[in-house]
Write a protein that holds these residues in place. Structure first.
Motif, PDB file in Angstrom:
ATOM      1  N   ARG A 180       0.804  -1.232   0.000  1.00 46.27           N
ATOM      2  CA  ARG A 180       0.000   0.000   0.000  1.00 46.27           C
ATOM      3  C   ARG A 180       0.831   1.274   0.000  1.00 46.27           C
ATOM      4  N   LEU A 181       2.081   1.203   0.469  1.00 45.93           N
ATOM      5  CA  LEU A 181       2.932   2.394   0.515  1.00 45.93           C
ATOM      6  C   LEU A 181       3.907   2.456  -0.648  1.00 45.93           C
ATOM      7  N   SER A 182       3.823   1.514  -1.572  1.00 46.70           N
ATOM      8  CA  SER A 182       4.657   1.525  -2.770  1.00 46.70           C
ATOM      9  C   SER A 182       3.837   2.014  -3.959  1.00 46.70           C
ATOM     10  N   PHE A 183       4.511   2.187  -5.096  1.00 48.95           N
ATOM     11  CA  PHE A 183       3.825   2.717  -6.273  1.00 48.95           C
ATOM     12  C   PHE A 183       2.585   1.900  -6.623  1.00 48.95           C
ATOM     13  N   GLY A 184       2.720   0.579  -6.630  1.00 47.40           N
ATOM     14  CA  GLY A 184       1.592  -0.262  -7.009  1.00 47.40           C
ATOM     15  C   GLY A 184       0.387  -0.067  -6.115  1.00 47.40           C
ATOM     16  N   GLY A 185       0.616   0.075  -4.813  1.00 56.17           N
ATOM     17  CA  GLY A 185      -0.489   0.290  -3.883  1.00 56.17           C
ATOM     18  C   GLY A 185      -1.119   1.657  -4.050  1.00 56.17           C
ATOM     19  N   ILE A 186      -0.283   2.665  -4.336  1.00 60.43           N
ATOM     20  CA  ILE A 186      -0.800   4.015  -4.567  1.00 60.43           C
ATOM     21  C   ILE A 186      -1.686   4.034  -5.810  1.00 60.43           C
ATOM     22  N   ARG A 187      -1.223   3.401  -6.871  1.00 61.50           N
ATOM     23  CA  ARG A 187      -2.013   3.359  -8.107  1.00 61.50           C
ATOM     24  C   ARG A 187      -3.318   2.601  -7.880  1.00 61.50           C
ATOM     25  N   LYS A 188      -3.262   1.512  -7.127  1.00 62.51           N
ATOM     26  CA  LYS A 188      -4.466   0.738  -6.843  1.00 62.51           C
ATOM     27  C   LYS A 188      -5.492   1.588  -6.100  1.00 62.51           C
ATOM     28  N   ALA A 189      -5.017   2.379  -5.135  1.00 60.86           N
ATOM     29  CA  ALA A 189      -5.925   3.252  -4.390  1.00 60.86           C
ATOM     30  C   ALA A 189      -6.535   4.309  -5.302  1.00 60.86           C
ATOM     31  N   LEU A 191      -7.065   4.000  -8.565  1.00 57.51           N
ATOM     32  CA  LEU A 191      -7.999   3.336  -9.471  1.00 57.51           C
ATOM     33  C   LEU A 191      -9.338   3.040  -8.792  1.00 57.51           C
ATOM     34  N   ALA A 192      -9.313   2.942  -7.472  1.00 55.68           N
ATOM     35  CA  ALA A 192     -10.558   2.712  -6.742  1.00 55.68           C
ATOM     36  C   ALA A 192     -11.419   3.970  -6.686  1.00 55.68           C
ATOM     37  N   LYS A 193     -10.795   5.120  -7.003  1.00 49.66           N
ATOM     38  CA  LYS A 193     -11.508   6.393  -6.939  1.00 49.66           C
ATOM     39  C   LYS A 193     -11.834   6.980  -8.309  1.00 49.66           C
ATOM     40  N   ALA A 194     -11.025   6.670  -9.310  1.00 47.08           N
ATOM     41  CA  ALA A 194     -11.219   7.280 -10.630  1.00 47.08           C
ATOM     42  C   ALA A 194     -10.637   6.390 -11.715  1.00 47.08           C
ATOM     43  N   ARG A 195     -11.140   6.559 -12.935  1.00 41.70           N
ATOM     44  CA  ARG A 195     -10.640   5.798 -14.078  1.00 41.70           C
ATOM     45  C   ARG A 195      -9.611   6.622 -14.837  1.00 41.70           C
ATOM     46  N   PRO A 196      -8.514   6.006 -15.264  1.00 41.64           N
ATOM     47  CA  PRO A 196      -7.543   6.723 -16.088  1.00 41.64           C
ATOM     48  C   PRO A 196      -8.084   6.892 -17.507  1.00 41.64           C
ATOM     49  N   PRO A 197      -7.469   7.740 -18.309  1.00 43.40           N
ATOM     50  CA  PRO A 197      -7.957   7.968 -19.683  1.00 43.40           C
ATOM     51  C   PRO A 197      -8.071   6.695 -20.508  1.00 43.40           C
ATOM     52  N   ALA A 198      -7.162   5.753 -20.325  1.00 41.99           N
ATOM     53  CA  ALA A 198      -7.203   4.515 -21.109  1.00 41.99           C
ATOM     54  C   ALA A 198      -8.465   3.696 -20.825  1.00 41.99           C
ATOM     55  N   ARG A 199      -9.121   3.998 -19.699  1.00 45.68           N
ATOM     56  CA  ARG A 199     -10.354   3.293 -19.353  1.00 45.68           C
ATOM     57  C   ARG A 199     -11.565   4.218 -19.476  1.00 45.68           C
ATOM     58  N   GLY A 200     -11.380   5.296 -20.208  1.00 43.64           N
ATOM     59  CA  GLY A 200     -12.487   6.207 -20.454  1.00 43.64           C
ATOM     60  C   GLY A 200     -12.643   7.313 -19.444  1.00 43.64           C
ATOM     61  N   ASN A 208      -5.664  13.748 -10.016  1.00 39.40           N
ATOM     62  CA  ASN A 208      -5.981  14.247  -8.681  1.00 39.40           C
ATOM     63  C   ASN A 208      -6.186  13.095  -7.702  1.00 39.40           C
ATOM     64  N   ALA A 209      -6.843  12.040  -8.156  1.00 37.83           N
ATOM     65  CA  ALA A 209      -7.040  10.867  -7.302  1.00 37.83           C
ATOM     66  C   ALA A 209      -5.709  10.199  -6.977  1.00 37.83           C
ATOM     67  N   PHE A 210      -4.828  10.137  -7.972  1.00 33.14           N
ATOM     68  CA  PHE A 210      -3.513   9.531  -7.738  1.00 33.14           C
ATOM     69  C   PHE A 210      -2.719  10.363  -6.737  1.00 33.14           C
ATOM     70  N   LEU A 211      -2.739  11.684  -6.891  1.00 28.70           N
ATOM     71  CA  LEU A 211      -1.986  12.540  -5.969  1.00 28.70           C
ATOM     72  C   LEU A 211      -2.572  12.484  -4.562  1.00 28.70           C
TER      73      LEU A 211
END
Length: 262
Positions: A180-189, A191-200, A208-211
Protein backbone atom coordinates in the motif's frame (compact mmCIF):
# COMPACT_ATOMS: atom_id res chain seq x y z
CA UNK A 1 -13.07 15.12 -64.34
CA UNK A 2 -12.88 16.79 -60.91
CA UNK A 3 -15.81 19.10 -60.26
CA UNK A 4 -14.91 22.83 -60.21
CA UNK A 5 -16.33 23.14 -56.69
CA UNK A 6 -13.96 20.42 -55.42
CA UNK A 7 -11.00 22.12 -57.13
CA UNK A 8 -11.89 25.38 -55.41
CA UNK A 9 -12.24 23.63 -52.05
CA UNK A 10 -8.86 21.93 -52.52
CA UNK A 11 -7.17 25.25 -53.32
CA UNK A 12 -8.79 26.88 -50.30
CA UNK A 13 -7.66 24.14 -47.92
CA UNK A 14 -4.10 24.17 -49.30
CA UNK A 15 -3.91 27.89 -48.61
CA UNK A 16 -4.83 27.48 -44.92
CA UNK A 17 -1.67 27.72 -42.80
CA UNK A 18 -0.73 24.78 -40.62
CA UNK A 19 -2.03 24.92 -37.08
CA UNK A 20 0.24 25.82 -34.16
CA UNK A 21 2.73 23.27 -32.88
CA UNK A 22 0.59 22.83 -29.78
CA UNK A 23 -1.98 20.93 -31.85
CA UNK A 24 0.55 18.19 -32.63
CA UNK A 25 0.92 15.29 -30.21
CA UNK A 26 3.34 16.37 -27.49
CA UNK A 27 6.45 14.37 -26.79
CA UNK A 28 6.19 12.16 -23.74
CA UNK A 29 8.55 12.18 -20.81
CA UNK A 30 11.01 9.87 -22.59
CA UNK A 31 12.04 12.61 -25.02
CA UNK A 32 15.51 13.88 -24.11
CA UNK A 33 14.41 17.39 -23.14
CA UNK A 34 11.36 16.27 -21.11
CA UNK A 35 13.46 13.61 -19.37
CA UNK A 36 15.96 16.28 -18.34
CA UNK A 37 13.08 18.39 -17.02
CA UNK A 38 11.86 15.38 -15.02
CA UNK A 39 15.30 14.89 -13.53
CA UNK A 40 15.50 18.57 -12.56
CA UNK A 41 12.07 18.41 -10.92
CA UNK A 42 13.04 15.35 -8.89
CA UNK A 43 16.37 16.90 -7.94
CA UNK A 44 14.64 20.02 -6.63
CA UNK A 45 12.75 17.82 -4.18
CA UNK A 46 15.48 15.31 -3.39
CA UNK A 47 18.51 17.62 -3.34
CA UNK A 48 17.21 21.22 -3.30
CA UNK A 49 18.96 21.81 -6.62
CA UNK A 50 18.08 21.74 -10.30
CA UNK A 51 21.57 20.44 -11.13
CA UNK A 52 20.75 16.74 -11.07
CA UNK A 53 24.05 15.78 -12.67
CA UNK A 54 25.84 17.11 -9.59
CA UNK A 55 24.11 14.43 -7.49
CA UNK A 56 26.04 11.33 -8.60
CA UNK A 57 28.19 11.77 -5.49
CA UNK A 58 25.39 12.61 -3.07
CA UNK A 59 25.15 10.25 -0.09
CA UNK A 60 23.76 10.45 3.45
CA UNK A 61 21.74 8.60 6.04
CA UNK A 62 18.50 10.57 6.16
CA UNK A 63 17.16 8.42 9.03
CA UNK A 64 14.26 6.95 7.07
CA UNK A 65 15.03 3.31 7.94
CA UNK A 66 16.51 2.74 4.48
CA UNK A 67 20.20 3.06 5.37
CA UNK A 68 22.28 5.25 3.10
CA UNK A 69 20.47 7.23 0.41
CA UNK A 70 22.68 8.17 -2.52
CA UNK A 71 23.05 9.16 -6.15
CA UNK A 72 20.81 10.78 -8.72
CA UNK A 73 17.53 9.23 -7.55
CA UNK A 74 18.29 8.12 -4.01
CA UNK A 75 19.52 4.54 -4.29
CA UNK A 76 19.25 3.04 -0.80
CA UNK A 77 21.43 0.46 0.94
CA UNK A 78 18.37 -0.93 2.70
CA UNK A 79 16.09 -1.42 -0.30
CA UNK A 80 18.22 -3.42 -2.73
CA UNK A 81 18.56 -0.87 -5.51
CA UNK A 82 21.96 0.32 -4.28
CA UNK A 83 23.14 -3.29 -4.19
CA UNK A 84 21.98 -3.85 -7.78
CA UNK A 85 23.73 -0.65 -8.84
CA UNK A 86 27.07 -1.63 -7.31
CA UNK A 87 26.74 -5.14 -8.77
CA UNK A 88 26.21 -3.63 -12.23
CA UNK A 89 29.16 -1.28 -11.80
CA UNK A 90 31.35 -4.18 -10.68
CA UNK A 91 30.35 -6.36 -13.64
CA UNK A 92 31.34 -3.55 -15.95
CA UNK A 93 34.43 -2.51 -14.00
CA UNK A 94 35.77 -5.24 -11.69
CA UNK A 95 37.92 -4.06 -8.82
CA UNK A 96 36.27 -0.65 -8.55
CA UNK A 97 36.39 1.23 -5.25
CA UNK A 98 32.91 0.05 -4.22
CA UNK A 99 33.29 -3.63 -5.09
CA UNK A 100 34.69 -4.49 -1.66
CA UNK A 101 31.40 -3.41 -0.06
CA UNK A 102 29.25 -5.93 -1.92
CA UNK A 103 29.21 -8.49 0.95
CA UNK A 104 28.13 -5.76 3.40
CA UNK A 105 25.48 -4.44 1.00
CA UNK A 106 24.04 -7.93 0.71
CA UNK A 107 23.95 -8.31 4.51
CA UNK A 108 22.19 -4.98 5.15
CA UNK A 109 19.67 -5.34 2.32
CA UNK A 110 16.19 -4.95 3.79
CA UNK A 111 17.42 -3.20 6.93
CA UNK A 112 18.47 0.25 8.14
CA UNK A 113 21.85 -1.07 9.26
CA UNK A 114 25.09 0.55 8.13
CA UNK A 115 27.23 -2.29 9.47
CA UNK A 116 30.18 -2.95 7.21
CA UNK A 117 29.56 0.31 5.33
CA UNK A 118 30.16 3.10 7.84
CA UNK A 119 32.30 5.08 8.13
CA UNK A 120 34.27 4.71 4.85
CA UNK A 121 31.56 3.90 2.33
CA UNK A 122 30.38 7.53 1.77
CA UNK A 123 33.89 8.72 0.89
CA UNK A 124 34.38 5.82 -1.51
CA UNK A 125 30.97 6.48 -3.06
CA UNK A 126 32.00 10.06 -3.77
CA UNK A 127 35.24 8.80 -5.32
CA UNK A 128 33.34 6.38 -7.54
CA UNK A 129 30.96 9.17 -8.58
CA UNK A 130 33.79 10.85 -10.49
CA UNK A 131 34.07 7.77 -12.73
CA UNK A 132 32.01 8.06 -15.94
CA UNK A 133 31.41 4.30 -15.79
CA UNK A 134 29.68 4.69 -12.41
CA UNK A 135 27.66 7.63 -13.68
CA UNK A 136 26.47 5.53 -16.63
CA UNK A 137 25.59 2.70 -14.25
CA UNK A 138 23.46 5.09 -12.17
CA UNK A 139 21.70 6.32 -15.32
CA UNK A 140 21.04 2.79 -16.52
CA UNK A 141 19.68 1.53 -13.17
CA UNK A 142 17.50 4.64 -12.85
CA UNK A 143 15.99 3.83 -16.23
CA UNK A 144 15.65 0.09 -15.67
CA UNK A 145 14.10 0.22 -12.20
CA UNK A 146 12.24 3.53 -12.11
CA UNK A 147 12.01 5.70 -15.20
CA UNK A 148 11.18 3.20 -17.92
CA UNK A 149 8.59 1.22 -15.87
CA UNK A 150 6.90 4.45 -14.71
CA UNK A 151 6.65 5.92 -18.20
CA UNK A 152 5.51 2.59 -19.67
CA UNK A 153 2.75 2.16 -17.05
CA UNK A 154 1.64 5.79 -17.45
CA UNK A 155 1.38 5.42 -21.23
CA UNK A 156 -0.68 2.26 -20.75
CA UNK A 157 -2.99 4.30 -18.52
CA UNK A 158 -3.28 6.95 -21.25
CA UNK A 159 -1.37 9.66 -19.39
CA UNK A 160 0.63 12.43 -21.00
CA UNK A 161 3.98 13.88 -19.86
CA UNK A 162 2.73 15.30 -16.54
CA UNK A 163 1.09 12.01 -15.60
CA UNK A 164 4.23 10.15 -16.61
CA UNK A 165 6.24 12.41 -14.32
CA UNK A 166 3.74 11.96 -11.48
CA UNK A 167 4.21 8.18 -11.77
CA UNK A 168 7.99 8.49 -11.99
CA UNK A 169 8.30 10.71 -8.94
CA UNK A 170 6.09 8.36 -6.95
CA UNK A 171 8.13 5.36 -8.01
CA UNK A 172 11.39 7.08 -7.05
CA UNK A 173 10.18 7.89 -3.54
CA UNK A 174 8.03 4.86 -2.75
CA UNK A 175 9.57 2.10 -4.85
CA UNK A 176 7.94 -0.02 -7.56
CA UNK A 177 6.39 -2.58 -5.20
CA UNK A 178 2.76 -3.62 -4.75
CA UNK A 179 2.19 -2.93 -1.04
CA UNK A 180 0.00 0.00 0.00
CA UNK A 181 2.93 2.39 0.52
CA UNK A 182 4.66 1.53 -2.77
CA UNK A 183 3.83 2.72 -6.27
CA UNK A 184 1.59 -0.26 -7.01
CA UNK A 185 -0.49 0.29 -3.88
CA UNK A 186 -0.80 4.02 -4.57
CA UNK A 187 -2.01 3.36 -8.11
CA UNK A 188 -4.47 0.74 -6.84
CA UNK A 189 -5.93 3.25 -4.39
CA UNK A 190 -6.26 5.83 -7.18
CA UNK A 191 -8.00 3.34 -9.47
CA UNK A 192 -10.56 2.71 -6.74
CA UNK A 193 -11.51 6.39 -6.94
CA UNK A 194 -11.22 7.28 -10.63
CA UNK A 195 -10.64 5.80 -14.08
CA UNK A 196 -7.54 6.72 -16.09
CA UNK A 197 -7.96 7.97 -19.68
CA UNK A 198 -7.20 4.52 -21.11
CA UNK A 199 -10.35 3.29 -19.35
CA UNK A 200 -12.49 6.21 -20.45
CA UNK A 201 -11.80 8.47 -17.50
CA UNK A 202 -10.84 12.13 -17.28
CA UNK A 203 -7.08 12.68 -17.07
CA UNK A 204 -7.24 15.55 -14.56
CA UNK A 205 -9.71 13.74 -12.31
CA UNK A 206 -7.60 10.61 -12.31
CA UNK A 207 -4.34 12.43 -11.58
CA UNK A 208 -5.98 14.25 -8.68
CA UNK A 209 -7.04 10.87 -7.30
CA UNK A 210 -3.51 9.53 -7.74
CA UNK A 211 -1.99 12.54 -5.97
CA UNK A 212 -4.49 12.14 -3.12
CA UNK A 213 -3.40 8.52 -2.73
CA UNK A 214 0.24 9.56 -2.96
CA UNK A 215 -0.18 12.09 -0.16
CA UNK A 216 -1.81 9.47 2.05
CA UNK A 217 1.16 7.17 1.49
CA UNK A 218 3.63 9.97 2.23
CA UNK A 219 1.90 10.88 5.47
CA UNK A 220 2.12 7.27 6.61
CA UNK A 221 5.93 7.56 6.74
CA UNK A 222 7.54 10.08 9.06
CA UNK A 223 10.45 10.74 6.71
CA UNK A 224 8.07 11.59 3.83
CA UNK A 225 5.25 13.38 5.63
CA UNK A 226 6.10 16.76 4.06
CA UNK A 227 3.91 16.67 0.95
CA UNK A 228 4.98 19.92 -0.70
CA UNK A 229 6.43 18.11 -3.73
CA UNK A 230 2.82 17.16 -4.44
CA UNK A 231 1.05 20.29 -3.18
CA UNK A 232 3.27 23.05 -4.56
CA UNK A 233 4.77 21.27 -7.54
CA UNK A 234 2.69 18.54 -9.17
CA UNK A 235 -0.70 19.84 -8.11
CA UNK A 236 0.24 23.31 -9.41
CA UNK A 237 1.05 21.93 -12.86
CA UNK A 238 -2.19 19.95 -12.80
CA UNK A 239 -4.27 22.96 -11.71
CA UNK A 240 -2.80 24.86 -14.65
CA UNK A 241 -3.84 21.98 -16.95
CA UNK A 242 -0.23 21.65 -18.10
CA UNK A 243 -0.68 18.00 -18.95
CA UNK A 244 2.17 18.05 -21.46
CA UNK A 245 4.57 19.54 -18.89
CA UNK A 246 5.50 22.42 -21.16
CA UNK A 247 7.94 25.08 -19.89
CA UNK A 248 8.06 27.62 -18.46
CA UNK A 249 7.48 25.83 -15.16
CA UNK A 250 7.50 27.49 -11.76
CA UNK A 251 7.00 25.65 -8.47
CA UNK A 252 8.03 25.45 -4.83
CA UNK A 253 9.41 22.57 -2.78
CA UNK A 254 9.95 22.88 0.98
CA UNK A 255 9.44 26.63 0.59
CA UNK A 256 12.13 27.11 -2.09
CA UNK A 257 11.07 28.52 -5.44
CA UNK A 258 12.32 27.09 -8.76
CA UNK A 259 11.80 27.91 -12.42
CA UNK A 260 12.57 26.08 -15.64
CA UNK A 261 12.27 28.61 -18.42
CA UNK A 262 12.55 26.30 -21.43
Amino acid sequence: MIAPALVALSLTLSAVPAGPAATAPAAGLAGAHKKDIAMRLVSSAENSSLDWKAQYGYIEDIKDDRGYTAGIIGFCSGTGDMLKLVELYTRRKPGNVLAKYLPALRRVDGTASLKGLAPRFPADWRRAAKDPAFQRAQNDERDRVYFDPAVRRAKQDGLRALGQFVYYDAMVMHGPGADRLSFGGIRKAALAKARPPARGGNEVTYLNAFLDARKAAMRAEEAHEDTTRVDTMQRVFLKNRNLDLRPPLTWKVYGDRYTIKK
